[in-house]
Design an enzyme around this catalytic site. Structure first.
Site, PDB file in Angstrom:
ATOM      1  CB  SER A 114      -0.876   0.032   1.250  1.00  0.00           C
ATOM      2  OG  SER A 114      -1.512   1.299   1.365  1.00  0.00           O
ATOM      3  CE1 TYR A 171      -3.873  -2.055   5.144  1.00  0.00           C
ATOM      4  CE2 TYR A 171      -3.252   0.222   4.683  1.00  0.00           C
ATOM      5  CZ  TYR A 171      -3.665  -1.018   4.241  1.00  0.00           C
ATOM      6  OH  TYR A 171      -3.859  -1.233   2.897  1.00  0.00           O
TER       7      TYR A 171
HETATM    8  P1  NAP Z   1     -11.600  -5.551   0.465  1.00  0.00           P
HETATM    9  O1  NAP Z   1     -12.446  -4.995  -0.627  1.00  0.00           O
HETATM   10  O2  NAP Z   1     -11.966  -5.293   1.886  1.00  0.00           O
HETATM   11  O3  NAP Z   1     -11.439  -7.121   0.225  1.00  0.00           O
HETATM   12  C1  NAP Z   1     -10.664  -7.858   1.118  1.00  0.00           C
HETATM   13  C2  NAP Z   1     -10.540  -9.284   0.637  1.00  0.00           C
HETATM   14  O4  NAP Z   1      -9.706  -9.997   1.567  1.00  0.00           O
HETATM   15  C3  NAP Z   1     -11.868 -10.004   0.588  1.00  0.00           C
HETATM   16  O5  NAP Z   1     -11.850 -10.895  -0.511  1.00  0.00           O
HETATM   17  C4  NAP Z   1     -11.881 -10.777   1.919  1.00  0.00           C
HETATM   18  O6  NAP Z   1     -12.612 -11.989   1.893  1.00  0.00           O
HETATM   19  C5  NAP Z   1     -10.417 -11.111   2.056  1.00  0.00           C
HETATM   20  N1  NAP Z   1     -10.037 -11.403   3.445  1.00  0.00           N
HETATM   21  C6  NAP Z   1     -10.165 -10.607   4.534  1.00  0.00           C
HETATM   22  N2  NAP Z   1      -9.675 -11.244   5.619  1.00  0.00           N
HETATM   23  C7  NAP Z   1      -9.242 -12.462   5.203  1.00  0.00           C
HETATM   24  C8  NAP Z   1      -8.639 -13.565   5.838  1.00  0.00           C
HETATM   25  N3  NAP Z   1      -8.382 -13.564   7.156  1.00  0.00           N
HETATM   26  N4  NAP Z   1      -8.320 -14.661   5.086  1.00  0.00           N
HETATM   27  C9  NAP Z   1      -8.585 -14.684   3.766  1.00  0.00           C
HETATM   28  N5  NAP Z   1      -9.162 -13.663   3.096  1.00  0.00           N
HETATM   29  C10 NAP Z   1      -9.475 -12.563   3.815  1.00  0.00           C
HETATM   30  O7  NAP Z   1     -10.084  -5.023   0.315  1.00  0.00           O
HETATM   31  P2  NAP Z   1      -9.305  -4.402  -0.935  1.00  0.00           P
HETATM   32  O8  NAP Z   1      -9.457  -2.957  -0.883  1.00  0.00           O
HETATM   33  O9  NAP Z   1      -9.617  -5.160  -2.165  1.00  0.00           O
HETATM   34  O10 NAP Z   1      -7.805  -4.719  -0.461  1.00  0.00           O
HETATM   35  C11 NAP Z   1      -7.047  -5.791  -0.979  1.00  0.00           C
HETATM   36  C12 NAP Z   1      -5.590  -5.558  -0.638  1.00  0.00           C
HETATM   37  O11 NAP Z   1      -5.182  -4.304  -1.193  1.00  0.00           O
HETATM   38  C13 NAP Z   1      -5.294  -5.467   0.865  1.00  0.00           C
HETATM   39  O12 NAP Z   1      -4.070  -6.098   1.149  1.00  0.00           O
HETATM   40  C14 NAP Z   1      -5.217  -3.968   1.105  1.00  0.00           C
HETATM   41  O13 NAP Z   1      -4.409  -3.667   2.210  1.00  0.00           O
HETATM   42  C15 NAP Z   1      -4.595  -3.511  -0.192  1.00  0.00           C
HETATM   43  N6  NAP Z   1      -4.811  -2.090  -0.478  1.00  0.00           N
HETATM   44  C16 NAP Z   1      -6.059  -1.594  -0.722  1.00  0.00           C
HETATM   45  C17 NAP Z   1      -6.213  -0.243  -1.005  1.00  0.00           C
HETATM   46  C18 NAP Z   1      -7.554   0.385  -1.286  1.00  0.00           C
HETATM   47  O14 NAP Z   1      -7.632   1.628  -1.345  1.00  0.00           O
HETATM   48  N7  NAP Z   1      -8.597  -0.374  -1.481  1.00  0.00           N
HETATM   49  C19 NAP Z   1      -5.093   0.593  -1.021  1.00  0.00           C
HETATM   50  C20 NAP Z   1      -3.841   0.056  -0.772  1.00  0.00           C
HETATM   51  C21 NAP Z   1      -3.711  -1.284  -0.511  1.00  0.00           C
HETATM   52  P3  NAP Z   1     -14.212 -12.018   2.220  1.00  0.00           P
HETATM   53  O15 NAP Z   1     -14.871 -11.417   1.006  1.00  0.00           O
HETATM   54  O16 NAP Z   1     -14.559 -13.461   2.369  1.00  0.00           O
HETATM   55  O17 NAP Z   1     -14.423 -11.205   3.437  1.00  0.00           O
END
Ligand code: NAP
Length: 250
Positions: free
Chosen positions: A143, A157
């Site tokens: 991130s 985080y």
């Molecule tokens: P999200 O929409 O909240 O989706 C999270 C995903 O992770 C979901 O598929 C969830 O599964 C899964 N998950 C959560 N806890 C888990 C666990 N204990 N074991 C297995 N799967 C788990 O998040 P996102 O925004 O797509 O983020 C994905 C990655 O990108 C993360 O590492 C986040 O830190 C990074 N990121 C995101 C952003 C942003 O702005 N969105 C920015 C920088 C980095 P369920 O659907 O079953 O709950």
């Protein structure tokens, strides 16, 4: 077939976009989820509808036994692994360091750091030529918070993502001679459900971010997926140990 890919947290957000693009590019995809089985099933269905192969596996990536079980299922049902995308991650509720409990800090490190290490271990054990594998690629989703620090929001985080950037560098050097390239992607603010987990109003939070992003817009999960699939492709054959910013300039 391009190969066999595990996408942790592939049911929603960035992981779902990565799984869908990988499916379209010919990967057989393991779509991991924790709670949202229906969302994972939808991703699998959309890959199958476009002629690809995919499998949803429910497993908690913070739990070692679950991680091992997931990789064993992939061995049996999809075949030899060629790509891992470490993506499953959580954010914490908005808060300062002087308010944080050990419980909160340990919970986020268990998934965002230990989980990534455990999945990387299982992938290396399968893909490294040292272990009889044929090589492959790993992409760690970091991130921009790793660079920015998350002050006032979630320094814990941000620190997990800093640890992941170091994992990318260190592991890439360990396995560079063993046929595995290890890279990272640092998304900026991407439109997914994760922002609601900070406890703030989603629209307000995204609007506040938009004004500080040089491109003046929030990114889309598909824009992150393109970077991930490029890093895993032969087009990036001499790229390892690097983390690519996908942030709209921030
Ligand atoms: P999200 O929409 O909240 O989706 C999270 C995903 O992770 C979901 O598929 C969830 O599964 C899964 N998950 C959560 N806890 C888990 C666990 N204990 N074991 C297995 N799967 C788990 O998040 P996102 O925004 O797509 O983020 C994905 C990655 O990108 C993360 O590492 C986040 O830190 C990074 N990121 C995101 C952003 C942003 O702005 N969105 C920015 C920088 C980095 P369920 O659907 O079953 O709950």
């Amino acid at each position: 077939m391009t190969g066999v890919m595990v996408v942790t947290g592939g049911s929603r957000g960035i992981g779902a976009a990565i799984a869908r693009l990988a499916g379209r590019q010919g990967y057989a995809v393991c779509v991991n989820y924790r709670r949202h089985q229906d969302a994972a099933a939808e991703v699998v269905q959309s890959i199958e509808d476009s002629g690809g192969k995919a499998l949803a596996v429910g497993a908690d990536m913070a739990e070692e036994a679950d991680v091992k079980r997931l990789f064993r299922i992939v061995d049996q049902d999809l075949g030899p692994l060629t790509a891992l995308v470490n993506n499953a991650g959580i954010v914490s509720a908005k808060g300062r360091v002087d308010e944080m409990t050990a419980e909160r800090i340990n919970a986020i490190f268990a998934l965002n750091v230990t989980g990534y290490f455990l999945c990387a271990r299982e992938a290396v054990l399968r893909m490294s030529t040292k272990h009889g594998g044929s090589g492959g690629g790993i992409v760690n989703i970091s991130s921009a918070a790793a660079r920015l620090g998350g002050a006032g929001d979630y320094v814990d985080y941000a620190a997990t993502k800093g640890a992941i950037d170091t994992l990318t560098v260190g592991l890439s050097r360990e396995v560079a001679e063993e046929g595995i390239r290890v890279n990272g992607v640092r998304p900026g603010v991407i439109e997914t459900d994760i922002h609601a987990d900070t406890g703030q109003d989603l629209d307000e939070r995204l609007e506040a971010f938009r004004t500080v992003i040089p491109m003046r817009r929030i990114g889309q999960p598909e824009e992150v997926a393109e970077a991930v699939l490029w890093l895993l492709s032969d087009s990036a054959s001499y790229v390892t140990g690097t983390t690519l910013d996908v942030t709209g300039g921030r």
